[in-house]
Design a protein around this motif. Structure first.
Motif, PDB file in Angstrom:
ATOM      1  N   LYS A   1       1.381   2.109 -12.096  1.00  0.00           N
ATOM      2  CA  LYS A   1      -0.206   3.063 -10.794  1.00  0.00           C
ATOM      3  C   LYS A   1       0.680   4.656 -11.847  1.00  0.00           C
ATOM      4  O   LYS A   1       1.406   4.840 -12.114  1.00  0.00           O
ATOM      5  CB  LYS A   1       1.384   2.761 -10.290  1.00  0.00           C
TER       6      LYS A   1
ATOM      7  N   ASP B   1      -3.817   6.983  -9.234  1.00  0.00           N
ATOM      8  CA  ASP B   1      -4.251   5.296  -8.688  1.00  0.00           C
ATOM      9  C   ASP B   1      -3.959   3.976  -9.673  1.00  0.00           C
ATOM     10  O   ASP B   1      -2.528   3.769  -9.337  1.00  0.00           O
ATOM     11  CB  ASP B   1      -5.726   4.776  -7.859  1.00  0.00           C
TER      12      ASP B   1
ATOM     13  N   SER C   1       0.494  -1.407   0.225  1.00  0.00           N
ATOM     14  CA  SER C   1      -0.098   0.384  -0.284  1.00  0.00           C
ATOM     15  C   SER C   1       1.265   1.374  -0.051  1.00  0.00           C
ATOM     16  O   SER C   1       1.898   0.725   0.685  1.00  0.00           O
ATOM     17  CB  SER C   1      -0.863   0.495   1.267  1.00  0.00           C
TER      18      SER C   1
ATOM     19  N   ASN D   1      -7.657  -1.098  -1.172  1.00  0.00           N
ATOM     20  CA  ASN D   1      -8.629  -1.875  -1.726  1.00  0.00           C
ATOM     21  C   ASN D   1      -7.448  -2.937  -2.306  1.00  0.00           C
ATOM     22  O   ASN D   1      -6.625  -2.323  -3.013  1.00  0.00           O
ATOM     23  CB  ASN D   1      -9.960  -2.122  -2.073  1.00  0.00           C
TER      24      ASN D   1
ATOM     25  N   ASN E   1      -9.958   4.154  -9.377  1.00  0.00           N
ATOM     26  CA  ASN E   1     -10.133   4.905  -7.715  1.00  0.00           C
ATOM     27  C   ASN E   1     -11.430   4.298  -7.379  1.00  0.00           C
ATOM     28  O   ASN E   1     -12.193   3.946  -7.123  1.00  0.00           O
ATOM     29  CB  ASN E   1      -9.679   6.670  -7.863  1.00  0.00           C
ATOM     30  N   ASP E   2     -11.117   4.796  -5.970  1.00  0.00           N
ATOM     31  CA  ASP E   2     -12.191   4.124  -4.877  1.00  0.00           C
ATOM     32  C   ASP E   2     -13.362   5.117  -5.254  1.00  0.00           C
ATOM     33  O   ASP E   2     -14.346   4.307  -4.752  1.00  0.00           O
ATOM     34  CB  ASP E   2     -11.989   4.089  -3.379  1.00  0.00           C
ATOM     35  N   VAL E   3     -13.379   6.229  -5.805  1.00  0.00           N
ATOM     36  CA  VAL E   3     -14.292   7.110  -5.768  1.00  0.00           C
ATOM     37  C   VAL E   3     -15.302   7.352  -7.473  1.00  0.00           C
ATOM     38  O   VAL E   3     -16.427   6.759  -6.998  1.00  0.00           O
ATOM     39  CB  VAL E   3     -13.597   8.555  -5.131  1.00  0.00           C
TER      40      VAL E   3
ATOM     41  N   VAL F   1      -4.874   0.085  -4.260  1.00  0.00           N
ATOM     42  CA  VAL F   1      -5.468   0.970  -4.892  1.00  0.00           C
ATOM     43  C   VAL F   1      -6.149   1.712  -3.060  1.00  0.00           C
ATOM     44  O   VAL F   1      -6.625   1.566  -2.974  1.00  0.00           O
ATOM     45  CB  VAL F   1      -6.344   0.820  -5.760  1.00  0.00           C
ATOM     46  N   GLY F   2      -5.729   2.886  -3.430  1.00  0.00           N
ATOM     47  CA  GLY F   2      -7.460   3.780  -2.886  1.00  0.00           C
ATOM     48  C   GLY F   2      -7.266   3.352  -0.895  1.00  0.00           C
ATOM     49  O   GLY F   2      -5.737   4.003  -0.513  1.00  0.00           O
ATOM     50  N   LYS F   3      -7.986   3.140  -0.559  1.00  0.00           N
ATOM     51  CA  LYS F   3      -8.482   3.090   0.741  1.00  0.00           C
ATOM     52  C   LYS F   3      -7.968   1.787   1.233  1.00  0.00           C
ATOM     53  O   LYS F   3      -8.975   1.005   1.783  1.00  0.00           O
ATOM     54  CB  LYS F   3      -9.921   3.559   1.483  1.00  0.00           C
TER      55      LYS F   3
END
Length: 399
Positions: free
Chosen positions: A230, A233, A130, A178, A248-250, A174-176
């Protein structure tokens, strides 16, 4: 005219014109999402406007980072590579676990518990760390994910996640934090192109594979047909698609740019046609690698038996040819010729064996080259002189 074939076991087969799809898709995205400035198209087979010979044409700075050589961290070939936001390097060599180094190349600690016994893991296929340097996830030949928490000098096992179905080819965090698993088409019936999991193994999202097929037994395919790298993300290019997506997570998957192959990508129907792998490579275009900096796109493709290296300037939309045999000559500090093997957020990475670097430093090419940073050339000379031929590889970091 190009065509896109999508065959699902549960859906009817569609044969669509890929050029019409690309134009319609771009218009739809631009009109509905306001992404006009973010979507660009690269005509892969068009003739480049110029040739790029020197690293200074696309880069400002370069550093050589020797990975410390000790008995407990010997490296032959680097198999996988990861970089964290705090500057740590993590490398994997087949059969030797995961090795951690700081930003100067000093060895820190390792995960080395490969085996078949209790608490051990199978052969590592891929791994990632991460960005915040808190978690390590490895994908093993046992079709398992092992999730570790990274402590000060060790790894604490948190989860063993057994995967069902075909083996994924790549794993990224990636992101949070995940886990993104991406699947090639080595069997033909993979249900997903990608699968998003939490660190505890819960499914968050997925991209279904609508291009399933019954594989020709004579056809050899690889585990890394999907390309993942990469930037932000991650960027993801599926095996049957010209479009490179950002994830990405969003916002999930959104189109980033298009590598227009003019319909020359091998599709599902071509994989059941009886063609051998060599015939497939000779007849169709295969994207071999993609790397990206803030301004440039570096990519390699194979077509009609030739490997072609190009650079696309996102600012001017110009495309440049790079000599396949020479790559980019290092006129910044006089090192070996360069083309990225790995990128993270615009920073380009490559690595070189100590023996190769020492041979280069002793050459007339190095002695005679005029460089932008003479003081760095001198430091490179000192670095290589102090290396043994059997030392660990040296990282090359280009910005």
């Amino acid at each position: 005219m190009g065509r896109l074939t999508c065959c699902s076991l549960e859906k009817p087969c569609l044969i669509l014109n890929i050029n019409e799809i690309s134009v319609f898709f771009m218009l739809l995205v631009v009109s509905s999402c306001g992404l006009k400035d973010e979507i660009f198209v690269v005509d892969v087979l068009s003739v480049p406007t110029e040739t790029v010979n020197f690293l200074s044409d696309v880069a400002e700075n370069i550093d050589y980072v020797p990975l410390e050589t000790k008995q407990e961290c010997l490296i032959g070939d680097i198999h996988n590579f990861s970089v964290t936001d705090n500057g740590k390097f993590y490398v994997n060599q087949i059969g030797r676990g995961i090795l951690a180094f700081d930003s100067t190349g000093k060895f820190l600690y390792k995960l080395d518990n490969e085996g078949r016994g209790p608490g051990e893991y199978g052969r590592i296929i891929d791994f990632d760390v991460s960005r915040d340097d808190k978690y390590l996830v490895i994908l093993t030949l046992k079709s398992e994910l092992n999730v570790f928490e990274i402590e000060e000098k060790s790894f604490n096992l948190l989860q063993n996640i057994s995967l069902k179905g075909p083996m994924p080819g790549n794993i990224d965090i990636v992101g949070k934090n995940n886990i993104v698993l991406t699947y090639a088409s080595i069997y033909g019936f993979e249900p997903f192109h990608s699968l998003i999991l939490s660190l505890s193994g819960d499914t968050i999202d997925y991209r279904e594979n609508y291009c399933q097929y019954v594989k020709n037994d004579a056809l050899m395919t690889g585990t890394r047909e999907n390309i993942v790298y990469k930037y932000g993300d991650i960027r993801f290019k599926g095996v049957f698609s010209d479009t490179v997506f950002a994830f990405n997570d969003v916002s999930g998957y959104t189109p980033s740019f298009i590598l227009d192959s003019r319909g020359k990508l091998p599709m599902a129907e071509d994989r059941v046609s009886g063609l051998s792998f060599n015939n497939l490579r000779d007849e169709f275009l295969i994207i071999a690698s993609i790397d990206e900096s803030y301004r440039y796109l570096f990519y390699c493709y194979e077509y009609k038996g030739e490997s072609v290296y190009n650079i696309f300037d996102k600012e001017t939309s110009k495309k440049y040819y790079v000599d396949n045999k020479i790559k980019l000559k290092d006129d910044l500090m006089g090192g070996i010729n360069f083309f990225p093997l790995f990128t993270v957020d615009g920073v380009l990475f490559m690595w070189v064996d100590a023996s190769v670097l020492k041979k280069h430093i002793a050459s007339d090419d190095f002695k005679n080259v005029v460089v932008k940073y003479p003081e760095k050339k001198q430091k490179l000379l000192e670095l290589a002189t102090n290396l043994d031929e059997t030392d660990n590889p040296v990282l090359i970091v280009v910005r």
